[in-house]
Scaffold this active site. Structure first.
Site, mmCIF file in Angstrom:
data_model
loop_
_atom_site.group_PDB
_atom_site.id
_atom_site.type_symbol
_atom_site.label_atom_id
_atom_site.label_comp_id
_atom_site.label_asym_id
_atom_site.label_seq_id
_atom_site.Cartn_x
_atom_site.Cartn_y
_atom_site.Cartn_z
ATOM 1 N N ASP A 25 0.849 -1.191 0.000
ATOM 2 C CA ASP A 25 0.000 0.000 0.000
ATOM 3 C C ASP A 25 0.882 1.238 0.000
ATOM 4 O OD1 ASP A 25 0.078 1.169 2.961
ATOM 5 O OD2 ASP A 25 -0.146 -0.994 3.173
ATOM 6 N N ASP A 114 -10.009 3.770 6.777
ATOM 7 C CA ASP A 114 -8.867 3.695 7.686
ATOM 8 C C ASP A 114 -9.225 4.284 9.053
ATOM 9 O OD1 ASP A 114 -6.428 3.838 8.928
ATOM 10 O OD2 ASP A 114 -5.482 5.148 7.452
ATOM 11 N N GLU A 116 -7.686 4.901 12.610
ATOM 12 C CA GLU A 116 -6.510 4.912 13.453
ATOM 13 C C GLU A 116 -6.346 6.269 14.103
ATOM 14 O OE1 GLU A 116 -2.682 5.283 11.207
ATOM 15 O OE2 GLU A 116 -3.940 4.616 9.555
#
Length: 480
Positions: A25, A114, A116
């Protein structure tokens, strides 16, 4: 009979190994060329590209990267880092609708949301963050997008608490144990009992491109492709970050978790933000050692390195970038604490008699470190520096710094140095400092002795940027 059984088992093992897939990625700050992608395709079957960064929005390079990656034989997934306290489009449903609209005609496998940590990105109320993430995922699903979640065992509870309502969606998790398998079972969070992909190593380099490494079982060559206008059969690259060091995009907790992120221009491990040398669940991006901060707050997940320090003051939505020294949120040991801020921060490479400023935790050896406070042990080096802070574009002066000596001796003299670093997408933070050491004392854990000196520094710092940026989960990560 025994020989027959052994032969069958051997064949099954070979088939299993052959069918497993490798993926990489890249963060929004990375724009690989066609030749780079052709090289990457020799080692991988998937690529996951960051398409959205916090409050900065859409990565305009995505359509061309997707086309070139497919031409090289890679299947393509995308990941998006959204956060409730980022600037730009703050409503998750509106952000997803805008993203899907801009991806009109772009065919990809899965859009990974995502989840986080990063400095100043989320509300302190976990239930509010949970609602934000749920809305983002559910909006994408309602728009007909194949959507999944990227996070880690440490990042998930820090961000959304005990949320389990999204466990029916595919999971890409991060656990930096350098083990391309699910044997770690680092996916047991958020109600998930299995995962589709694992990010097992943070920022590294392949074919001259800064990437995170991912693994998934099976060939991954028959998933439904998403686009705003059509569906077709194509490979679905899966991704993830976190773990005993997880990376994309930010700071750590638990065995250390984090998101993904990596960029070519001095990026963090990203991506958040290198990868940890110990256990860390924080997605961090590249860099062999990290001390950094923008004199603006960052809405990007911090990137990783073998040691970590990061802090931000002022306003800036730029994920910190890597260089010889860079922003990090990942510890070189196990850490359950979010990264702490130093009184002054510069990221990037440094020249002069002293190193990068910022507070640093962990241990460093034979490395002069500049800056606010320092804990851990250092080699027989003494460090001194001034603290510096400033809002984006502003000039400020600061004075007073402490210097430490690991051997208990004191030193006097003068030093000058300049440091500069670049954010993933935009402008650099830079500052210069000069001063002479006179007298004073400082102490740190695992250090003995005293040193005396005072230093003054002045400089300007600021950060600005628009366009593509990295996030931490560690797409961190990024996978930012």
């Amino acid at each position: 009979m025994n020989k027959l059984i052994l032969s069958i088992l051997s064949v099954l093992l070979i088939v299993s190994i052959a069918s497993a897939g490798n993926g990489i990625d890249i963060s929004s700050g990375t724009n690989p060329s066609s030749s780079d992608l052709a090289c990457l395709a020799k080692q991988n079957s998937k690529i996951i590209v960051q398409t959205w960064s916090g409050g900065y929005g859409f990565n305009s390079n995505v359509p061309s990267i997707v086309q070139a990656a497919k031409s090289a034989g890679l299947s393509v997934d995308l990941y998006a880092f959204l956060c409730s306290q980022c600037s730009g489009i703050t409503d998750p449903a509106e952000a997803i609708k805008t993203l899907v609209s801009k991806l009109n005609g772009v065919k990809y496998g899965t859009l990974w949301i995502d989840v986080e940590q990063c400095n100043g990105c989320w509300s302190s109320t976990l239930s509010s963050n949970a609602q934000y993430v749920q809305t983002a995922v559910q909006t994408a699903s309602q728009l007909g997008v194949n959507v999944g979640v990227y996070s880690s065992e440490g990042e998930w509870p820090q961000t959304v608490g005990s949320l389990t309502s999204l466990s029916s969606f595919p999971l890409w998790y991060a656990h930096y144990d350098n083990n391309p398998s699910f044997s770690d079972q680092g996916y047991n969070f958020g109600g998930w009992s299995k995962a589709v992909m694992k990010q097992y190593q943070g920022t590294t380099t392949q074919c001259g491109v800064s990437v995170d490494l991912n693994w998934f079982p099976g060939s991954g060559s028959s998933t439904t492709s998403s686009s705003a206008t059509s569906s077709s059969t194509t490979g679905r690259p899966l991704t993830s970050s976190s773990g005993a060091g997880t990376g994309g995009h930010s700071s750590s907790s638990g065995a250390g978790t984090g998101g993904h992120s990596s960029t070519t221009g001095g990026q963090t491990s990203g991506q958040t933000s290198g990868q940890t040398s110990g256990s860390s669940n924080q997605p961090l991006s590249s860099g062999s050692s990290q001390d950094s901060s923008n004199s603006g707050s960052s809405n990007q997940p911090l990137s990783s390195g073998s040691s970590q320090d990061s802090s931000n003051s002022g306003s800036s939505n730029q994920p910190l970038s890597s260089g010889s020294s860079q922003t990090s949120g990942q510890t070189s040991g196990s850490s359950n604490q979010p990264l702490s801020s130093g009184s002054s921060q510069d990221s990037g490479s440094n020249s002069g008699s002293q190193g990068t400023t910022g507070s640093q935790s962990g241990s460093s050896s034979s490395n002069p470190l500049t800056s606010g406070s320092q804990s851990g042990s250092s080699g027989s080096q003494s460090t001194s520096s001034g603290s510096q802070s400033g809002s984006s574009g502003a000039t400020g002066t600061s004075s007073t710094a402490s210097s430490t000596s690991a051997t208990g001796s004191s030193s006097t003299g003068s030093s000058t140095g300049s440091s500069s670093g670049s954010n993933d997408s935009g402008s650099n933070d830079s500052g210069s400092s000069s001063g002479s050491n006179n007298s004073g004392s400082s102490s740190g854990s695992n250090n003995s002795g005293s040193s005396s000196g005072s230093a003054s520094s002045s400089g300007s710092s600021g950060s600005s940027g628009s366009g593509n940026y990295t996030s931490g989960s560690g797409n961190g990560a990024f996978l930012f």
